[in-house]
Write an enzyme that holds these catalytic residues in place. Structure first.
Site: not given
Length: 289
Positions: A242, A9, A193, A112, A87-88
């Site tokens: 995660q 992102q 996170h 998500r 991440s993503l």
């Protein structure tokens, strides 16, 4: 060995993916399929939307995922020895190494994004980028403030922290006192996170458990533990973990280099990861796909 890396992102921009759509029938087919799966014309927002529209939660994560995954899927040169995503970006990496289908991954990414949005609304919280401090110093300060944790180990000297609004404000002051070059609150809607994402983790866990994963064609170095994984059960568990654990990007790149990764190719919008890889390992070759 060739490592392919996928951004998260924040990499989105207006016009993203338009060249792919116009130049490849296969890409066009994936973009059209994405519109059907999501139930709205995301390609129109990607190609013509304003920065503000692209920042909408239901748009941002799917848009970056679509651009990244399709870039890899339609490339004739795509031959990975290892993959990783920030991440993503881990979802794009799992499509690229054939652990997930494009369609299933897009559904998960959409769920998500919405689950994270809900968690943000339940717990007002934020993030801040800390520049110019050793990781150990940042970790120590986080431990001294309730509700603040390290969130993204981006590269040496750049660590993002997550937590409650008050906690992040106090942490930024302490980081500056400790000698940080900058302690910069980020324009995000929540503490990604971190344990504050627990409601989203629970929601995503059931969706991931219900999704079919296949044996990958190469290992994915996952954010959760910065280790290579090819086992489907481990991949699923790490993908679930995660959301509430830090992104160990520095450690992931170091592990890829240690395992023979010499050439890093970024798939998707922007060049953020190319810059981070260079800061983590100066000798690495970096490029975009």
């Amino acid at each position: 060995m060739k490592a392919y890396v996928f951004p998260g992102q924040g990499a989105q921009f207006s016009g993203m993916g338009k060249d792919l759509y116009d130049s490849s029938a296969a890409a066009k087919s994936y973009f059209d399929s994405a519109n059907d799966i999501l139930g709205f014309d995301i390609t129109k927002v990607m190609f013509e939307g304003s920065a503000e529209e692209l920042k909408e939660t239901k748009v941002t994560q799917p848009a970056v995922f679509i651009h990244s995954a399709v870039t890899a899927l339609v490339s004739a040169d795509f031959k990975p020895d290892m993959v990783a995503g920030h991440s993503l970006g881990e979802f794009s990496a799992l499509v690229a190494n054939k652990a997930l289908s494009f369609e299933d991954a897009l559904r998960l990414v959409s769920q998500r994004a919405l689950a994270m949005q809900k968690a943000c609304e339940m717990n007002p919280s934020t993030m801040a980028a800390i520049l110019g401090l050793e990781d150990s110093v940042v970790e120590e300060i986080c431990q001294s403030i309730e509700g603040v944790v390290p969130a993204n180990y981006n590269c040496p000297g750049q660590l993002v922290i997550s937590g409650t609004n008050d906690g992040i404000e106090a942490a930024c002051e302490k980081m500056k006192e400790a000698g940080a070059k900058r302690a910069l609150p980020l324009p995000v809607g929540g503490a990604f996170h971190s344990p504050l994402m627990e409601p989203a983790r629970e929601e995503l866990a059931s969706a991931i458990e219900a999704t079919t994963f296949s044996s990958p064609i190469c290992p994915v170095y996952q954010n959760y533990d910065a280790k290579p994984h090819s086992d489907i059960i481990e991949i699923k568990n790490n993908l679930i973990s995660q959301l509430t654990a830090p992104v160990r990007w520095t450690q992931s790149v170091q592990a890829m280099v240690a395992d023979g990764g010499a050439s890093f190719v970024e798939c998707g919008p922007g060049k953020v990861l190319q810059g981070l890889v260079k800061k983590i390992h100066r000798e690495a070759e970096v490029s975009g796909l």
